[in-house]
Motif scaffolding. Structure first.
Motif, PDB file in Angstrom:
ATOM      1  N   GLY A  55       0.813  -1.221   0.000  1.00  0.00           N
ATOM      2  CA  GLY A  55       0.000   0.000   0.000  1.00  0.00           C
ATOM      3  C   GLY A  55       0.842   1.264   0.000  1.00  0.00           C
ATOM      4  N   VAL A  56       2.129   1.130   0.382  1.00  0.00           N
ATOM      5  CA  VAL A  56       3.011   2.303   0.328  1.00  0.00           C
ATOM      6  C   VAL A  56       3.497   2.483  -1.108  1.00  0.00           C
ATOM      7  N   VAL A  57       3.349   3.707  -1.609  1.00  0.00           N
ATOM      8  CA  VAL A  57       3.800   4.011  -2.968  1.00  0.00           C
ATOM      9  C   VAL A  57       5.264   4.439  -2.931  1.00  0.00           C
ATOM     10  N   GLU A  58       5.590   5.355  -2.028  1.00  0.00           N
ATOM     11  CA  GLU A  58       6.979   5.834  -1.902  1.00  0.00           C
ATOM     12  C   GLU A  58       7.104   6.620  -0.602  1.00  0.00           C
ATOM     13  N   ASN A  59       8.302   6.623  -0.050  1.00  0.00           N
ATOM     14  CA  ASN A  59       8.525   7.425   1.166  1.00  0.00           C
ATOM     15  C   ASN A  59       9.554   8.514   0.907  1.00  0.00           C
ATOM     16  N   GLY A  60       9.615   9.471   1.822  1.00  0.00           N
ATOM     17  CA  GLY A  60      10.404  10.681   1.592  1.00  0.00           C
ATOM     18  C   GLY A  60      11.840  10.620   2.069  1.00  0.00           C
ATOM     19  N   ILE A  61      12.328   9.424   2.450  1.00  0.00           N
ATOM     20  CA  ILE A  61      13.747   9.312   2.795  1.00  0.00           C
ATOM     21  C   ILE A  61      14.524   9.042   1.510  1.00  0.00           C
ATOM     22  N   PHE A  62      15.540   9.855   1.268  1.00  0.00           N
ATOM     23  CA  PHE A  62      16.417   9.699   0.102  1.00  0.00           C
ATOM     24  C   PHE A  62      17.826   9.451   0.629  1.00  0.00           C
ATOM     25  N   THR A  63      18.359   8.256   0.401  1.00  0.00           N
ATOM     26  CA  THR A  63      19.702   7.958   0.920  1.00  0.00           C
ATOM     27  C   THR A  63      20.715   7.707  -0.188  1.00  0.00           C
ATOM     28  N   GLN A  64      20.270   7.780  -1.416  1.00  0.00           N
ATOM     29  CA  GLN A  64      21.184   7.443  -2.521  1.00  0.00           C
ATOM     30  C   GLN A  64      21.252   8.592  -3.513  1.00  0.00           C
ATOM     31  N   MET A  65      22.281   8.552  -4.337  1.00  0.00           N
ATOM     32  CA  MET A  65      22.335   9.331  -5.564  1.00  0.00           C
ATOM     33  C   MET A  65      22.669  10.813  -5.418  1.00  0.00           C
ATOM     34  N   VAL A  66      22.713  11.371  -4.174  1.00  0.00           N
ATOM     35  CA  VAL A  66      22.998  12.804  -4.056  1.00  0.00           C
ATOM     36  C   VAL A  66      24.470  13.055  -4.399  1.00  0.00           C
ATOM     37  N   ASP A  67      24.711  13.926  -5.370  1.00  0.00           N
ATOM     38  CA  ASP A  67      26.090  14.246  -5.759  1.00  0.00           C
ATOM     39  C   ASP A  67      26.603  15.485  -5.046  1.00  0.00           C
ATOM     40  N   LYS A  68      25.713  16.421  -4.800  1.00  0.00           N
ATOM     41  CA  LYS A  68      26.163  17.699  -4.240  1.00  0.00           C
ATOM     42  C   LYS A  68      25.004  18.331  -3.481  1.00  0.00           C
ATOM     43  N   VAL A  69      25.336  19.006  -2.364  1.00  0.00           N
ATOM     44  CA  VAL A  69      24.341  19.803  -1.646  1.00  0.00           C
ATOM     45  C   VAL A  69      24.814  21.244  -1.649  1.00  0.00           C
ATOM     46  N   ILE A  70      23.969  22.149  -2.096  1.00  0.00           N
ATOM     47  CA  ILE A  70      24.276  23.580  -2.073  1.00  0.00           C
ATOM     48  C   ILE A  70      23.445  24.200  -0.959  1.00  0.00           C
ATOM     49  N   ILE A  71      24.149  24.787   0.015  1.00  0.00           N
ATOM     50  CA  ILE A  71      23.471  25.351   1.185  1.00  0.00           C
ATOM     51  C   ILE A  71      23.608  26.870   1.156  1.00  0.00           C
ATOM     52  N   GLY A  72      22.491  27.567   1.183  1.00  0.00           N
ATOM     53  CA  GLY A  72      22.508  29.017   1.321  1.00  0.00           C
ATOM     54  C   GLY A  72      22.644  29.359   2.803  1.00  0.00           C
ATOM     55  N   THR A  73      23.733  30.028   3.164  1.00  0.00           N
ATOM     56  CA  THR A  73      23.931  30.406   4.572  1.00  0.00           C
ATOM     57  C   THR A  73      24.108  31.927   4.654  1.00  0.00           C
ATOM     58  N   SER A  74      23.998  32.443   5.863  1.00  0.00           N
ATOM     59  CA  SER A  74      24.142  33.890   6.038  1.00  0.00           C
ATOM     60  C   SER A  74      25.578  34.330   5.747  1.00  0.00           C
ATOM     61  N   GLU A  75      26.512  33.355   5.705  1.00  0.00           N
ATOM     62  CA  GLU A  75      27.904  33.685   5.358  1.00  0.00           C
ATOM     63  C   GLU A  75      28.217  33.380   3.901  1.00  0.00           C
ATOM     64  N   GLY A  76      27.212  33.034   3.127  1.00  0.00           N
ATOM     65  CA  GLY A  76      27.430  32.721   1.710  1.00  0.00           C
ATOM     66  C   GLY A  76      27.090  31.272   1.408  1.00  0.00           C
ATOM     67  N   ILE A  77      27.377  30.892   0.160  1.00  0.00           N
ATOM     68  CA  ILE A  77      27.051  29.529  -0.288  1.00  0.00           C
ATOM     69  C   ILE A  77      28.079  28.538   0.250  1.00  0.00           C
ATOM     70  N   LYS A  78      27.574  27.392   0.761  1.00  0.00           N
ATOM     71  CA  LYS A  78      28.479  26.283   1.112  1.00  0.00           C
ATOM     72  C   LYS A  78      28.079  25.089   0.266  1.00  0.00           C
ATOM     73  N   GLU A  79      29.079  24.310  -0.166  1.00  0.00           N
ATOM     74  CA  GLU A  79      28.784  23.127  -0.970  1.00  0.00           C
ATOM     75  C   GLU A  79      29.349  21.896  -0.289  1.00  0.00           C
ATOM     76  N   LEU A  80      28.537  20.829  -0.235  1.00  0.00           N
ATOM     77  CA  LEU A  80      28.986  19.550   0.341  1.00  0.00           C
ATOM     78  C   LEU A  80      29.103  18.543  -0.784  1.00  0.00           C
TER      79      LEU A  80
END
Ligand SMILES: O=C[C@H](O)[C@H](O)[C@H](O)COP(=O)(O)O
Length: 221
Positions: free
Chosen positions: A196-221
């Motif tokens: 009955g579950v179609v999909e859940n919101g946990i994503f643990t795979q495939m992320v190549d990069k995270v771009i974070i907007g911070t008050s000190e500027g952009i940070k990339e992981l």
């Protein structure tokens, strides 16, 4: 400073001429779509988008981004927001009930970039309840199973709409709050094994990069 906008516009710098883009959903991805639309208008880059929701479809049309589908094209770059991101690049998504199509698009892309403001960056995911899209007829028994797994559950209710939120796929969303998520990867798999579950919101795979907007500027992981 608008940190979501900073992150969205930074991600648009990674778009190259000829790309097929996965267009995520939400208030951060909104700025990515806007920035891509501006690059089409200003630089004449030739790209197409595959939307993850009616929201991103409408935004793509508003910004004159031609749309296509996974039937027609593979995705070079998907850009999407998140409700939580941790240091191991695990995500919780689905605050806008779009996580099913987002996971199909994001996981199939050659490159997947996540864009968030600094409020979304957490030590470990799990404070934000995990959105679980379910076939409506299955919602009661899925809730029973989720409660047996230790979650507190609520069927997400509409705002300015009586009754449950109906996803773009015609289903309900159960928000499942676990006290602690020991293994995001196992929970992602286990939730999808409940009938009955179609999909859940946990994503643990495939992320190549995270771009974070911070008050000190952009940070990339
Ligand atoms: O279902 C919605 C999506 O997963 C969004 O990407 C996520 O909720 C983040 O949205 P926002 O950028 O509006 O915080």
């Amino acid at each position: 400073m608008n940190l979501k906008k900073e992150a969205g516009y930074k991600a648009a710098e990674y778009v190259t001429d000829g790309d097929i883009l996965g267009l995520g959903t939400g208030s951060t991805t909104h700025y990515f779509i806007e920035a891509v639309g501006k690059r089409i208008a200003d630089e004449g880059i030739n790209v197409m988008g595959i939307p993850t929701s009616f929201q991103s479809l409408l935004l793509a049309k508003q910004w004159n981004i031609p749309v296509t589908s996974l039937e027609e094209h593979d995705i070079d770059l998907a850009v999407d927001g998140a409700d939580e991101v941790d240091k191991n690049l695990n995500l919780v998504k689905g605050g806008g009930a779009a996580h099913t199509k987002e996971k199909i698009v994001d996981y199939s892309a050659k490159q997947f970039i996540v864009i968030v403001d600094e409020s979304k960056y957490v030590e470990e995911i799990g404070n934000f309840p995990v959105p679980v899209e379910v076939i409506p007829d299955a919602s009661r028994v899925v809730i029973q199973t989720l409660e047996d797994m230790g979650a507190e559950c609520e069927i997400r209710m509409g705002e300015r709409k009586d009754g449950p939120v109906i996803t773009d796929n015609g289903n309900f969303v159960i928000d499942a709050k676990f006290e602690k998520i020991e293994s995001p990867m196992h929970l992602e798999i286990d939730l999808n094994s409940i009938p009955g579950v179609v999909e859940n919101g946990i994503f643990t795979q495939m992320v190549d990069k995270v771009i974070i907007g911070t008050s000190e500027g952009i940070k990339e992981l």
